[in-house]
Scaffold this motif. Sequence first.
Motif, short mmCIF file in Angstrom:
data_model
loop_
_atom_site.label_atom_id
_atom_site.label_comp_id
_atom_site.label_asym_id
_atom_site.label_seq_id
_atom_site.Cartn_x
_atom_site.Cartn_y
_atom_site.Cartn_z
N GLY A 25 0.83 -1.20 0.00
CA GLY A 25 0.00 0.00 0.00
C GLY A 25 0.86 1.25 0.00
O GLY A 25 1.81 1.37 -0.77
N LYS A 26 0.54 2.17 0.90
CA LYS A 26 1.33 3.39 1.04
C LYS A 26 2.24 3.32 2.26
O LYS A 26 2.72 4.34 2.75
N GLY A 27 2.47 2.12 2.78
CA GLY A 27 3.25 1.96 4.00
C GLY A 27 4.68 2.43 3.87
O GLY A 27 5.25 2.51 2.77
N VAL A 28 5.27 2.75 5.01
CA VAL A 28 6.64 3.28 5.06
C VAL A 28 7.41 2.60 6.19
O VAL A 28 6.87 2.39 7.28
N VAL A 29 8.66 2.26 5.91
CA VAL A 29 9.57 1.76 6.94
C VAL A 29 10.75 2.73 6.99
O VAL A 29 11.68 2.66 6.18
N SER A 34 17.76 5.28 10.28
CA SER A 34 17.91 4.26 9.25
C SER A 34 18.36 4.94 7.96
O SER A 34 18.30 6.17 7.83
N ASP A 35 18.82 4.16 6.99
CA ASP A 35 19.23 4.74 5.71
C ASP A 35 18.12 5.58 5.08
O ASP A 35 18.36 6.71 4.63
N PRO A 36 16.86 5.05 5.00
CA PRO A 36 15.79 5.87 4.41
C PRO A 36 15.52 7.16 5.19
O PRO A 36 15.23 8.21 4.59
N ASP A 37 15.64 7.10 6.51
CA ASP A 37 15.43 8.30 7.32
C ASP A 37 16.48 9.36 7.03
O ASP A 37 16.16 10.55 6.85
N ILE A 38 17.73 8.95 6.96
CA ILE A 38 18.81 9.90 6.70
C ILE A 38 18.68 10.48 5.30
O ILE A 38 18.86 11.69 5.09
N SER A 80 9.50 7.06 11.13
CA SER A 80 8.28 6.26 11.18
C SER A 80 8.42 5.13 12.19
O SER A 80 9.49 4.83 12.70
N GLN A 81 7.29 4.49 12.46
CA GLN A 81 7.29 3.24 13.20
C GLN A 81 7.98 2.15 12.35
O GLN A 81 8.13 2.31 11.13
N PRO A 82 8.38 1.02 12.97
CA PRO A 82 8.98 -0.06 12.17
C PRO A 82 8.07 -0.52 11.03
O PRO A 82 8.56 -0.91 9.97
N GLU A 83 6.75 -0.49 11.24
CA GLU A 83 5.78 -0.67 10.16
C GLU A 83 4.83 0.51 10.24
O GLU A 83 3.86 0.48 11.00
N SER A 114 11.71 19.15 11.08
CA SER A 114 11.41 17.72 11.21
C SER A 114 12.22 17.20 12.39
O SER A 114 13.44 16.99 12.29
N PHE A 115 11.55 17.01 13.52
CA PHE A 115 12.22 16.50 14.71
C PHE A 115 12.62 15.04 14.50
O PHE A 115 11.97 14.30 13.76
N GLN A 116 13.67 14.63 15.19
CA GLN A 116 14.18 13.26 15.05
C GLN A 116 13.60 12.35 16.15
O GLN A 116 13.36 12.77 17.27
N ASP A 117 13.37 11.11 15.79
CA ASP A 117 12.97 10.02 16.68
C ASP A 117 11.76 10.35 17.54
O ASP A 117 11.73 10.02 18.72
#
Length: 399
Positions: A25-29, A34-38, A80-83, A114-117
Amino acid sequence: MIPVNPERFLADLHKLRSFGASGVGKGVVRPAFSDPDIEARKWLLDQYVEAGLEGAVDATGTVWGLAEGTSLLIGSHSDSQPEGGWLDGALGVICGLELARAGRAAGLPVSAVSFQDEEGRFGVTTGSRIWSGNTTLAEADLLSDRDGITFAEARARMADMVTGEVDPTRFTGFIECHIEQGPWLHEAGQAVGVVSDIVGIRDMTITFLGEQNHAGTTPMHRRKDAFQAMLRYQALIAERFRNVVTPQTVWTTGSVDLHPGSHSIVPGRCSFAMQWRDGDRARLDRMEEIVRETAADVARETGMGLETSGLLGLEPVPMDATLQAALAGAAEAQAPGRWRHIQSGALHDATSVVRHMPVAMLFVPSINGISHDFAEDTDEADLVSGLNVLADAVERYFA
């Protein structure tokens, strides 16, 4: 109204979704660091700079787009959350980006963040909590995730991006736009919710200590089964809360640990989480009294030992009256009759930021009330409605 661009806003929101897209779907990890976050934070920093803002990254990995001089701050978090869903936090971040762009065009000083964690890989609202002074960086560096990685080790991955600390006195207030993460706006067919307050939270662990024994040879009447004590507690607590709580009050046992955890052993120890949330501090305190009294009563009735952990407590956070009024006026102008005042049952970065400045929040509907799941979604028309209300409110704030 400030000249926001809905098409650009939606395109940016979908671009942010591409960093860590789950394929479901439109889910995000996209967990913190993580690499995608950075990669998402690098992209966001570029967008801030292209918008004519000063790009900045603090020691926690929080990314800033700063207007000149004193400004209104708008944003949320992009981890994001892990899922996770594609909108939780991300919506507020892209609202901040679009409002900072449009504000610059209109001559209104708006900064973005955009705050972290926020999602808690290393704790609750880690980046904003450190920035607000509720936790020191040295204290946070000792925190570790489920894999044993420390916050210090994780944030070192962004060390080359850090430009320095951001002075909170340069901001006059903070507005955070977010999905509701609950069912009320969606079920009522309403476009937005103006948040009245963020609930307080109490969290502790209760442990009943019974007697570990053989499951096949220990008669039922001779057992000191710690799990049965926990079940007795759960039945009693709901009854004893009955005349204290309101329909908005919630309490949860989300974790139960049995020792030794074998099919063939009567559990001698049962530890479980007890969390409760409400917008009234006195009610939270009264619930704590009931929690402790009920646990003690069960231990005495069943012949169990009892241990309780320290109490995690965050106080309720009322939203600023001036910012609320600007959001309410904008909501009525942009979505007449299709908005409400609403309480936030979830914690947000605004909970920490309030230590430095007035805060307010705006909610848009969550389809079927789903969040923290790949199925999380909001109709794009509602996303644009939220953006328009926010733009109208910012103009009213500066009027």
